[in-house]
Design an enzyme around this catalytic site. Structure first.
Site, PDB file in Angstrom:
ATOM      1  N   LYS A   4       0.846  -1.204   0.000  1.00 53.11           N
ATOM      2  CA  LYS A   4       0.000   0.000   0.000  1.00 53.11           C
ATOM      3  C   LYS A   4       0.882   1.255   0.000  1.00 53.11           C
ATOM      4  O   LYS A   4       2.080   1.176   0.307  1.00 53.11           O
ATOM      5  CB  LYS A   4      -0.910  -0.015   1.232  1.00 53.11           C
ATOM      6  N   HIS A  16      -6.050  -7.692  13.004  1.00 55.66           N
ATOM      7  CA  HIS A  16      -4.854  -6.834  12.964  1.00 55.66           C
ATOM      8  C   HIS A  16      -4.427  -6.466  14.382  1.00 55.66           C
ATOM      9  O   HIS A  16      -5.266  -6.134  15.218  1.00 55.66           O
ATOM     10  CB  HIS A  16      -5.159  -5.567  12.151  1.00 55.66           C
ATOM     11  N   ARG A  53       1.424 -11.072   6.914  1.00 60.68           N
ATOM     12  CA  ARG A  53       1.202  -9.822   6.160  1.00 60.68           C
ATOM     13  C   ARG A  53       2.266  -8.785   6.468  1.00 60.68           C
ATOM     14  O   ARG A  53       1.985  -7.727   7.030  1.00 60.68           O
ATOM     15  CB  ARG A  53      -0.149  -9.204   6.562  1.00 60.68           C
ATOM     16  N   TYR A  68      14.125  31.280   4.934  1.00 63.58           N
ATOM     17  CA  TYR A  68      12.956  31.999   5.444  1.00 63.58           C
ATOM     18  C   TYR A  68      13.054  32.247   6.949  1.00 63.58           C
ATOM     19  O   TYR A  68      13.472  31.370   7.707  1.00 63.58           O
ATOM     20  CB  TYR A  68      11.686  31.180   5.185  1.00 63.58           C
ATOM     21  N   CYS A 118      12.694  24.656   2.942  1.00 65.06           N
ATOM     22  CA  CYS A 118      11.770  25.336   2.029  1.00 65.06           C
ATOM     23  C   CYS A 118      10.924  24.293   1.305  1.00 65.06           C
ATOM     24  O   CYS A 118      11.082  23.100   1.508  1.00 65.06           O
ATOM     25  CB  CYS A 118      12.550  26.156   0.996  1.00 65.06           C
ATOM     26  N   MET A 119      10.036  24.738   0.430  1.00 62.71           N
ATOM     27  CA  MET A 119       9.175  23.794  -0.288  1.00 62.71           C
ATOM     28  C   MET A 119       9.993  22.872  -1.202  1.00 62.71           C
ATOM     29  O   MET A 119       9.724  21.679  -1.303  1.00 62.71           O
ATOM     30  CB  MET A 119       8.134  24.548  -1.120  1.00 62.71           C
TER      31      MET A 119
HETATM   32  C1  LIG Z   1      -0.266  -1.762   6.835  1.00 62.60           C
HETATM   33  C2  LIG Z   1      -0.834  -3.080   7.198  1.00 62.60           C
HETATM   34  C3  LIG Z   1      -0.012  -4.196   7.411  1.00 62.60           C
HETATM   35  C4  LIG Z   1       1.495  -4.117   7.413  1.00 62.60           C
HETATM   36  O1  LIG Z   1       1.939  -3.598   8.647  1.00 62.60           O
HETATM   37  P1  LIG Z   1       3.527  -3.467   8.932  1.00 62.60           P
HETATM   38  O2  LIG Z   1       3.566  -2.948  10.317  1.00 62.60           O
HETATM   39  O3  LIG Z   1       4.054  -2.497   7.946  1.00 62.60           O
HETATM   40  O4  LIG Z   1       4.103  -4.807   8.775  1.00 62.60           O
HETATM   41  C5  LIG Z   1      -0.627  -5.422   7.611  1.00 62.60           C
HETATM   42  N1  LIG Z   1      -1.970  -5.537   7.632  1.00 62.60           N
HETATM   43  C6  LIG Z   1      -2.790  -4.481   7.480  1.00 62.60           C
HETATM   44  C7  LIG Z   1      -4.256  -4.676   7.525  1.00 62.60           C
HETATM   45  C8  LIG Z   1      -2.257  -3.218   7.274  1.00 62.60           C
HETATM   46  O5  LIG Z   1      -3.065  -2.167   7.133  1.00 62.60           O
END
Ligand SMILES: *Cc1c(COP(=O)(O)O)cnc(C)c1O
Length: 369
Positions: free
Chosen positions: A36, A161, A217, A254, A301-302
């Site tokens: 992601k 999670h 995951r 700045y 700066c930007m």
């Molecule tokens: C982002 C995410 C992960 C990965 O988490 P890490 O801490 O980067 O390993 C796993 N499962 C879900 C649902 C997430 O949103």
């Protein structure tokens, strides 16, 4: 594409190393690689292709738009979409696997699947203590039983999670895992079994072997953060845009928050907060030049920063500048930057902007995005 002076160098060998750490920790569990947010800033298409080539069997993204971009780049691997709901059509059209966390969406998916005379695989999410997405535990069993009765819906995965698996103290994480396993066995008693059970993020891959189940995951660890045995994949490099000698008493940037106290040499580097170089690094960040640390002088700066190179001999306009990565004996990691500004490496990496070219290196070969 023309390479800008500032670019992110993505080391695919380091990525492969980190993936091996996942495999070594988990045995041969299926790996759902989390890509992601543009693969945590590393470039989702290239990272995904590289991971798939090395045996990753599933990808995970937050939103369906991210998944569609991967499909459009020719990636055929299953993709799990974590945080979307009104993407029924997209799921069918692009063959995406939705995470389902409410009955209404499950019903819509079922109806559409029946209409299209096909099945749709889904993963259902239980909230075991994160307090974000997922069926709350008192309702999860009943709701998932209801979903199981829907036509043309295949319950492929059950997931949850962790909220704090990165802590030394695993009391709460263990509790979440126990709750998840209780739900798993309760559903099994109702003859509801899944192909995949998954709860382990990177922290749990690294430190909670009981949580690996049959799929993991990992996200951040693939990119090299979370354990000393991992290799950071991304380096952020640049070249000096202008090198300037200034007298003592010269204000820099700045707000004139930095004023030279001596005759100084100031280098302007073409990266700014619009590229993810956080403004809180004003008078705080450092760059590596000629193997030495050059402090950021004045406000970010930007599009640019100024660094003080007065104490670094031999700097010229061709000197390499490292903002994240190694140079000689010195290194700056995304974690170092995160510590300085009170955030986490995730935010530092995902903030790296679109203007920064990603350059992919694998030993001798390299390709430009
Ligand atoms: C982002 C995410 C992960 C990965 O988490 P890490 O801490 O980067 O390993 C796993 N499962 C879900 C649902 C997430 O949103």
């Amino acid at each position: 594409m023309k390479l800008q002076r500032t670019f992110a160098e993505i080391d695919l060998s380091a990525l492969a190393h980190n993936l091996k750490v996942v495999t070594r920790k988990t045995g041969n569990k299926d790996i759902l690689a989390v890509v992601k947010a543009n693969a945590y800033g590393h470039g989702a298409v290239e990272i995904s292709k590289s991971l798939i080539q090395k045996g990753v069997s599933y990808l995970g993204v937050a939103f369906s738009g991210e998944a569609i971009a991967l499909r459009e780049a020719g990636i055929k691997t299953p993709i799990l979409v974590f945080f979307d709901r009104d993407h029924i059509d997209e799921c069918f059209k692009h063959d995406l696997t939705p995470v389902v966390f409410d009955f209404k969406t499950a019903k819509k998916l079922s109806r559409e699947a029946v209409k299209r005379k096909r099945k749709i695989a889904i993963h259902v999410k239980a909230d075991t203590g994160m307090g974000r997405m997922g069926f709350t535990l008192n309702k999860a069993q009943k709701e998932i039983e209801k979903i199981a009765r829907l036509d043309n819906v295949e319950l492929e995965g059950l997931m949850s999670h962790f909220s704090d698996a990165d802590l030394q103290d695993k009391i709460f994480a263990d509790k979440q895992l126990a709750r998840f396993l209780l739900l798993k066995s309760g559903l099994k008693r109702s003859k509801i079994v899944f192909k995949y059970y998954h709860i382990a993020n990177s922290a749990a891959v690294l430190s909670m072997p009981d949580a690996h189940l049959n799929m993991v995951r990992p996200g951040i660890m693939l990119y090299g953060y979370g354990d000393d045995g991992l290799k950071p994949v991304l380096s952020l490099k640049s070249k000096i845009l202008l090198l300037k000698k200034v007298p003592s008493g010269a204000p820099i940037s700045y707000g004139r928050t930095f004023v030279t106290k001596r005759k100084s040499v100031i280098a302007t580097i073409p990266i700014g907060y619009a590229d993810g170089y956080n403004r809180r690094l004003s008078n705080l960040g450092e760059a590596l030049i000629n193997g030495k640390r050059a402090p950021v002088a004045g406000r970010v700066c930007m599009d640019t920063i100024m660094v003080d190179v007065t104490d670094i001999p031999g700097v010229d306009e061709d000197s390499e500048v490292v903002l994240i990565g190694r140079q000689g004996k010195e290194k700056i990691t995304a974690a170092d930057i995160a510590d300085k500004i009170g955030t986490i490496p995730y935010e530092v990496l995902t903030s790296i902007g679109q203007r920064i070219n990603r350059v992919y290196n694998l030993r001798n070969s390299s390709s430009h995005e």
